[in-house]
Design a protein around this motif. Sequence first.
Motif, PDB file in Angstrom:
ATOM      1  N   LYS A   4      44.250  39.366  10.009  1.00  0.00           N
ATOM      2  CA  LYS A   4      44.239  40.047  11.303  1.00  0.00           C
ATOM      3  C   LYS A   4      43.626  39.113  12.352  1.00  0.00           C
ATOM      4  CE  LYS A   4      45.725  44.200  10.045  1.00  0.00           C
ATOM      5  NZ  LYS A   4      46.932  44.839  10.618  1.00  0.00           N
ATOM      6  N   PHE A   5      44.091  39.303  13.593  1.00  0.00           N
ATOM      7  CA  PHE A   5      43.661  38.454  14.692  1.00  0.00           C
ATOM      8  C   PHE A   5      43.114  39.336  15.825  1.00  0.00           C
ATOM      9  CE2 PHE A   5      45.284  35.274  18.126  1.00  0.00           C
ATOM     10  CZ  PHE A   5      43.992  34.797  18.299  1.00  0.00           C
ATOM     11  N   ILE A   6      41.835  39.163  16.138  1.00  0.00           N
ATOM     12  CA  ILE A   6      41.182  39.940  17.189  1.00  0.00           C
ATOM     13  C   ILE A   6      40.678  38.987  18.266  1.00  0.00           C
ATOM     14  CG2 ILE A   6      39.332  41.576  17.751  1.00  0.00           C
ATOM     15  CD1 ILE A   6      39.177  42.250  14.795  1.00  0.00           C
ATOM     16  N   PRO A 129      47.474  38.463  19.248  1.00  0.00           N
ATOM     17  CA  PRO A 129      46.377  39.277  18.704  1.00  0.00           C
ATOM     18  C   PRO A 129      46.862  40.639  18.220  1.00  0.00           C
ATOM     19  CG  PRO A 129      45.775  38.325  20.840  1.00  0.00           C
ATOM     20  CD  PRO A 129      47.252  38.109  20.664  1.00  0.00           C
ATOM     21  N   ASP A 130      46.267  41.107  17.131  1.00  0.00           N
ATOM     22  CA  ASP A 130      46.524  42.476  16.677  1.00  0.00           C
ATOM     23  C   ASP A 130      45.741  43.462  17.540  1.00  0.00           C
ATOM     24  OD1 ASP A 130      48.128  42.080  14.103  1.00  0.00           O
ATOM     25  OD2 ASP A 130      46.419  40.746  13.781  1.00  0.00           O
ATOM     26  N   LEU A 131      44.605  42.999  18.046  1.00  0.00           N
ATOM     27  CA  LEU A 131      43.753  43.824  18.895  1.00  0.00           C
ATOM     28  C   LEU A 131      42.996  42.930  19.866  1.00  0.00           C
ATOM     29  CD1 LEU A 131      42.202  46.473  19.656  1.00  0.00           C
ATOM     30  CD2 LEU A 131      40.591  45.895  17.815  1.00  0.00           C
ATOM     31  N   THR A 132      42.937  43.351  21.126  1.00  0.00           N
ATOM     32  CA  THR A 132      42.124  42.661  22.128  1.00  0.00           C
ATOM     33  C   THR A 132      41.075  43.621  22.649  1.00  0.00           C
ATOM     34  OG1 THR A 132      43.909  41.173  22.796  1.00  0.00           O
ATOM     35  CG2 THR A 132      42.133  41.520  24.377  1.00  0.00           C
ATOM     36  N   VAL A 133      39.817  43.222  22.525  1.00  0.00           N
ATOM     37  CA  VAL A 133      38.699  44.033  23.019  1.00  0.00           C
ATOM     38  C   VAL A 133      38.324  43.528  24.406  1.00  0.00           C
ATOM     39  CG1 VAL A 133      36.329  44.785  22.605  1.00  0.00           C
ATOM     40  CG2 VAL A 133      37.859  44.354  20.658  1.00  0.00           C
ATOM     41  N   ILE A 197      32.357  49.093  19.684  1.00  0.00           N
ATOM     42  CA  ILE A 197      33.283  48.091  19.138  1.00  0.00           C
ATOM     43  C   ILE A 197      33.498  48.314  17.643  1.00  0.00           C
ATOM     44  CG2 ILE A 197      33.624  45.630  18.706  1.00  0.00           C
ATOM     45  CD1 ILE A 197      32.064  45.122  21.328  1.00  0.00           C
ATOM     46  N   VAL A 198      32.424  48.593  16.921  1.00  0.00           N
ATOM     47  CA  VAL A 198      32.541  48.855  15.483  1.00  0.00           C
ATOM     48  C   VAL A 198      33.439  50.058  15.231  1.00  0.00           C
ATOM     49  CG1 VAL A 198      31.285  49.601  13.421  1.00  0.00           C
ATOM     50  CG2 VAL A 198      30.353  47.766  14.844  1.00  0.00           C
ATOM     51  N   GLU A 199      33.256  51.108  16.017  1.00  0.00           N
ATOM     52  CA  GLU A 199      34.095  52.317  15.874  1.00  0.00           C
ATOM     53  C   GLU A 199      35.561  51.982  16.163  1.00  0.00           C
ATOM     54  OE1 GLU A 199      35.391  56.032  15.051  1.00  0.00           O
ATOM     55  OE2 GLU A 199      33.430  55.133  14.615  1.00  0.00           O
ATOM     56  N   LEU A 200      35.787  51.140  17.176  1.00  0.00           N
ATOM     57  CA  LEU A 200      37.150  50.724  17.509  1.00  0.00           C
ATOM     58  C   LEU A 200      37.782  49.966  16.353  1.00  0.00           C
ATOM     59  CD1 LEU A 200      39.453  50.311  19.577  1.00  0.00           C
ATOM     60  CD2 LEU A 200      38.205  48.306  20.402  1.00  0.00           C
ATOM     61  N   LEU A 201      37.034  49.044  15.755  1.00  0.00           N
ATOM     62  CA  LEU A 201      37.555  48.267  14.634  1.00  0.00           C
ATOM     63  C   LEU A 201      37.902  49.176  13.451  1.00  0.00           C
ATOM     64  CD1 LEU A 201      35.243  45.106  14.596  1.00  0.00           C
ATOM     65  CD2 LEU A 201      37.466  45.413  15.700  1.00  0.00           C
ATOM     66  N   ILE A 206      40.722  47.609  11.044  1.00  0.00           N
ATOM     67  CA  ILE A 206      40.315  46.218  10.868  1.00  0.00           C
ATOM     68  C   ILE A 206      39.235  46.107   9.807  1.00  0.00           C
ATOM     69  CG2 ILE A 206      39.398  44.161  12.029  1.00  0.00           C
ATOM     70  CD1 ILE A 206      42.113  45.015  13.098  1.00  0.00           C
ATOM     71  N   VAL A 207      38.301  47.082   9.785  1.00  0.00           N
ATOM     72  CA  VAL A 207      37.238  47.113   8.776  1.00  0.00           C
ATOM     73  C   VAL A 207      37.216  48.485   8.113  1.00  0.00           C
ATOM     74  CG1 VAL A 207      35.824  45.392   9.913  1.00  0.00           C
ATOM     75  CG2 VAL A 207      35.505  47.804  10.512  1.00  0.00           C
TER      76      VAL A 207
END
Length: 207
Positions: A4-6, A129-133, A197-201, A206-207
């Motif tokens: 995965k790419f963040i 990216p799979d996700l951009t924060v 951010i952790v909740e988003l991942l 992602i995690v």
Amino acid sequence: MKGKFITFEGGEGVGKTTQLAMIRGFLESQGVDAVFLREPGGNPISEKIRDIILDIDNVGMTGMCEAMLYSASRAQLVEAVIKPALQSGKLVVCDRFIDSTFAYQGVARGLGADKIDMLNKMACSDIMPDLTVFLDLSPRLAFARKGGADTSDRLEQEGDNFHQKVYDGYLQACELYPDRIARVDCSGDAVTTHSKIVELLRQRGIV
């Protein structure tokens, strides 16, 4: 197996460095094999290009020259580091990527989306990216929180109008790519932002 790419994005002073350090610690605690990179940079050749871009003496650099240097650095990073890491199944976390070029050079420098898209496609091939924060904080609040612009950083010295345009560029990117870019309000303290951010991942698997 594909990893995965963040990517993490935001203007100057929003706290990316702090949040990336906290995410690194969190991922390590979870036993996640992650590669952390920065743009421009992330490998020896790209780091040399970074030095040219940020050098305070290079005040005469044109917007197109700047954009092409970022793209050259990115092309090297993608081929030398990001692709191999993803192909081996690792999680790749990068401090800035294509959306920085859109916001800084496409919008704030006035080069336009078409030219930036062309440069990004050449530099990235099919890597996205799979996700951009997006760490969302206005330039006024961000610079107040960091205590003003860094005198050794050419881009930080560009002035209030430029950085407001950068912020506007990021908001445009959020509208263009709502599935990929997640806005995270970072006006609170670092721990609160980290929790978001952790909740988003977790929500994105992602995690």
